[in-house]
Design an enzyme around this catalytic site. Structure first.
Site, PDB file in Angstrom:
ATOM      1  N   SER A 149       0.835  -1.210   0.000  1.00  0.00           N
ATOM      2  CA  SER A 149       0.000   0.000   0.000  1.00  0.00           C
ATOM      3  C   SER A 149       0.865   1.253   0.000  1.00  0.00           C
ATOM      4  O   SER A 149       1.975   1.260   0.555  1.00  0.00           O
ATOM      5  CB  SER A 149      -0.898   0.014   1.242  1.00  0.00           C
ATOM      6  OG  SER A 149      -1.530   1.282   1.342  1.00  0.00           O
ATOM      7  N   TYR A 162      -2.955  -1.275  10.276  1.00  0.00           N
ATOM      8  CA  TYR A 162      -2.950  -1.711   8.868  1.00  0.00           C
ATOM      9  C   TYR A 162      -1.637  -1.306   8.202  1.00  0.00           C
ATOM     10  O   TYR A 162      -0.997  -2.103   7.514  1.00  0.00           O
ATOM     11  CB  TYR A 162      -4.145  -1.088   8.142  1.00  0.00           C
ATOM     12  CG  TYR A 162      -4.094  -1.222   6.631  1.00  0.00           C
ATOM     13  CD1 TYR A 162      -4.470  -2.406   6.006  1.00  0.00           C
ATOM     14  CD2 TYR A 162      -3.665  -0.153   5.833  1.00  0.00           C
ATOM     15  CE1 TYR A 162      -4.412  -2.526   4.624  1.00  0.00           C
ATOM     16  CE2 TYR A 162      -3.616  -0.260   4.454  1.00  0.00           C
ATOM     17  CZ  TYR A 162      -3.994  -1.445   3.849  1.00  0.00           C
ATOM     18  OH  TYR A 162      -3.935  -1.574   2.483  1.00  0.00           O
TER      19      TYR A 162
HETATM   20  P1  NAP Z   1     -11.626  -5.965  -0.863  1.00  0.00           P
HETATM   21  O1  NAP Z   1     -12.447  -5.407  -1.967  1.00  0.00           O
HETATM   22  O2  NAP Z   1     -12.049  -5.809   0.548  1.00  0.00           O
HETATM   23  O3  NAP Z   1     -11.364  -7.523  -1.182  1.00  0.00           O
HETATM   24  C1  NAP Z   1     -10.588  -8.262  -0.300  1.00  0.00           C
HETATM   25  C2  NAP Z   1     -10.301  -9.612  -0.894  1.00  0.00           C
HETATM   26  O4  NAP Z   1      -9.458 -10.330   0.008  1.00  0.00           O
HETATM   27  C3  NAP Z   1     -11.550 -10.436  -1.104  1.00  0.00           C
HETATM   28  O5  NAP Z   1     -11.373 -11.252  -2.224  1.00  0.00           O
HETATM   29  C4  NAP Z   1     -11.592 -11.284   0.166  1.00  0.00           C
HETATM   30  O6  NAP Z   1     -12.220 -12.551  -0.021  1.00  0.00           O
HETATM   31  C5  NAP Z   1     -10.129 -11.505   0.452  1.00  0.00           C
HETATM   32  N1  NAP Z   1      -9.871 -11.703   1.871  1.00  0.00           N
HETATM   33  C6  NAP Z   1      -9.980 -10.779   2.866  1.00  0.00           C
HETATM   34  N2  NAP Z   1      -9.678 -11.342   4.042  1.00  0.00           N
HETATM   35  C7  NAP Z   1      -9.377 -12.643   3.792  1.00  0.00           C
HETATM   36  C8  NAP Z   1      -9.003 -13.741   4.599  1.00  0.00           C
HETATM   37  N3  NAP Z   1      -8.868 -13.667   5.928  1.00  0.00           N
HETATM   38  N4  NAP Z   1      -8.771 -14.932   4.002  1.00  0.00           N
HETATM   39  C9  NAP Z   1      -8.902 -15.057   2.654  1.00  0.00           C
HETATM   40  N5  NAP Z   1      -9.266 -14.062   1.853  1.00  0.00           N
HETATM   41  C10 NAP Z   1      -9.506 -12.867   2.412  1.00  0.00           C
HETATM   42  O7  NAP Z   1     -10.135  -5.380  -0.896  1.00  0.00           O
HETATM   43  P2  NAP Z   1      -9.355  -4.517  -2.000  1.00  0.00           P
HETATM   44  O8  NAP Z   1      -9.640  -3.097  -1.766  1.00  0.00           O
HETATM   45  O9  NAP Z   1      -9.578  -5.118  -3.337  1.00  0.00           O
HETATM   46  O10 NAP Z   1      -7.858  -4.764  -1.510  1.00  0.00           O
HETATM   47  C11 NAP Z   1      -7.070  -5.841  -1.990  1.00  0.00           C
HETATM   48  C12 NAP Z   1      -5.656  -5.657  -1.475  1.00  0.00           C
HETATM   49  O11 NAP Z   1      -5.158  -4.383  -1.872  1.00  0.00           O
HETATM   50  C13 NAP Z   1      -5.548  -5.704   0.048  1.00  0.00           C
HETATM   51  O12 NAP Z   1      -4.354  -6.358   0.415  1.00  0.00           O
HETATM   52  C14 NAP Z   1      -5.480  -4.238   0.430  1.00  0.00           C
HETATM   53  O13 NAP Z   1      -4.803  -4.025   1.649  1.00  0.00           O
HETATM   54  C15 NAP Z   1      -4.692  -3.667  -0.749  1.00  0.00           C
HETATM   55  N6  NAP Z   1      -4.912  -2.227  -0.941  1.00  0.00           N
HETATM   56  C16 NAP Z   1      -6.142  -1.729  -1.213  1.00  0.00           C
HETATM   57  C17 NAP Z   1      -6.304  -0.365  -1.417  1.00  0.00           C
HETATM   58  C18 NAP Z   1      -7.641   0.260  -1.729  1.00  0.00           C
HETATM   59  O14 NAP Z   1      -7.740   1.501  -1.720  1.00  0.00           O
HETATM   60  N7  NAP Z   1      -8.669  -0.502  -2.032  1.00  0.00           N
HETATM   61  C19 NAP Z   1      -5.197   0.496  -1.323  1.00  0.00           C
HETATM   62  C20 NAP Z   1      -3.951  -0.054  -1.038  1.00  0.00           C
HETATM   63  C21 NAP Z   1      -3.817  -1.414  -0.854  1.00  0.00           C
HETATM   64  P3  NAP Z   1     -13.846 -12.780   0.182  1.00  0.00           P
HETATM   65  O15 NAP Z   1     -14.525 -11.622  -0.490  1.00  0.00           O
HETATM   66  O16 NAP Z   1     -14.109 -14.060  -0.523  1.00  0.00           O
HETATM   67  O17 NAP Z   1     -14.097 -12.860   1.615  1.00  0.00           O
END
Ligand code: NAP
Length: 256
Positions: A149, A162
């Site tokens: 991130s 986080y």
């Molecule tokens: P999201 O929409 O909340 O999706 C999270 C994904 O991770 C889902 O597929 C979920 O599976 C899976 N997941 C969460 N907890 C889990 C667990 N304990 N075991 C297995 N699977 C799990 O998240 P996102 O925004 O796409 O983020 C994805 C990654 O990018 C994360 O690592 C996040 O920290 C990083 N990130 C995001 C942002 C942002 O602004 N969105 C910015 C920087 C970094 P299910 O839906 O099947 O439960």
């Protein structure tokens, strides 16, 4: 965009049921990879990712497991082995994208010990052991991409715990790149800024939230999963072969 840069390669993308992970799965499949769409709890959403890939002419299948411990990693790999051997005759794969994660945390003052432990279990411990237990399955010349991130570069103290997990992932990336270099495996982290996914939906889809995010990026818009997925695809491709141990900023120039 369709090309064959990843033809015949097998890519495992954790957390590909939704958000950034889904974007990455779609992109790698469009490059010709067979994609393992991992999900935690939302099987239907993961099946939808597979349907989208198949509708575009790609190949994918799902594997489910909540990831937060060595045991959970072993369950995932057992399931993965069975499905991969059935489809390809082997349990080897080429690309591992550690994307699944808890995307936020309570304020510093309100974070409990349980919150802290859960964040580290999902965001650090699970990728650590998933890589460790995948070493024999991952082919030489392969790729590991950790979704970190922008908060490891930009101070954003209201989600402190986080942020620490992503700092740990960057450190893991650096040392792993040195360790696996002799096998021709590259290891990089991609660091998104604010991306329009479920984790941000509640505040990002308000006028104030939208303005805040738009103004943060030098490019003047909110990031989409495809913005991150394109960088992951480059890192996964042959063109990315000479980049390893790096933290690639994918924040659209936030806080330059
Ligand atoms: P999201 O929409 O909340 O999706 C999270 C994904 O991770 C889902 O597929 C979920 O599976 C899976 N997941 C969460 N907890 C889990 C667990 N304990 N075991 C297995 N699977 C799990 O998240 P996102 O925004 O796409 O983020 C994805 C990654 O990018 C994360 O690592 C996040 O920290 C990083 N990130 C995001 C942002 C942002 O602004 N969105 C910015 C920087 C970094 P299910 O839906 O099947 O439960």
């Amino acid at each position: 965009m369709n090309s064959n840069r990843l033809k015949d390669q097998i890519a495992v993308v954790t957390g590909a049921s939704r958000g950034i992970g889904r974007g990455i799965a779609l992109r790698l499949a469009a490059e010709g990879a067979i994609v393992v769409v991992h999900y935690g709890t939302r099987q239907e959403a993961a099946e939808e990712t597979v349907s989208l890939i198949e509708a575009a002419g790609g190949t994918a299948f799902t594997v489910g497991a909540e990831l937060d411990s060595l045991d959970s990693v072993l369950r995932l790999l057992q399931n993965l082995d069975e499905k991969l051997i059935c489809r390809t005759g082997s349990n080897r794969f080429d690309i591992l994208v550690n994307n699944a994660g808890i995307g936020t945390s309570p304020s510093f003052e309100e974070t409990t010990e349980d919150d802290f432990d859960r964040l580290f279990a999902v965001n650090v411990k699970a990728p650590f052991f998933l890589v460790q237990q995948s070493l024999e399955r991952l082919r030489d010349g392969g790729r590991i991409i950790n979704i970190s991130s922008g908060v490891t570069r930009i101070a954003y103290p209201h989600i402190m715990a986080y942020n620490l997990t992503k700092g740990a992932l960057n450190t893991f990336t650096l040392h792993l790149a040195k360790l696996l270099g002799p096998r021709g495996i590259t290891v990089n982290a991609v660091m998104p800024g604010i991306i329009d996914t479920d984790v941000n939906a509640a505040w990002l889809h308000t006028p104030d939230g939208r303005n805040f995010a738009v103004e943060m990026s030098a490019l003047g818009r909110i990031g989409e999963p495809s913005d991150v997925a394109d960088i992951v695809a480059f890192t996964a491709s042959h063109e990315g072969r000479w980049v390893t141990g790096q933290m690639l900023d994918a924040t659209g120039g936030s806080h330059l």
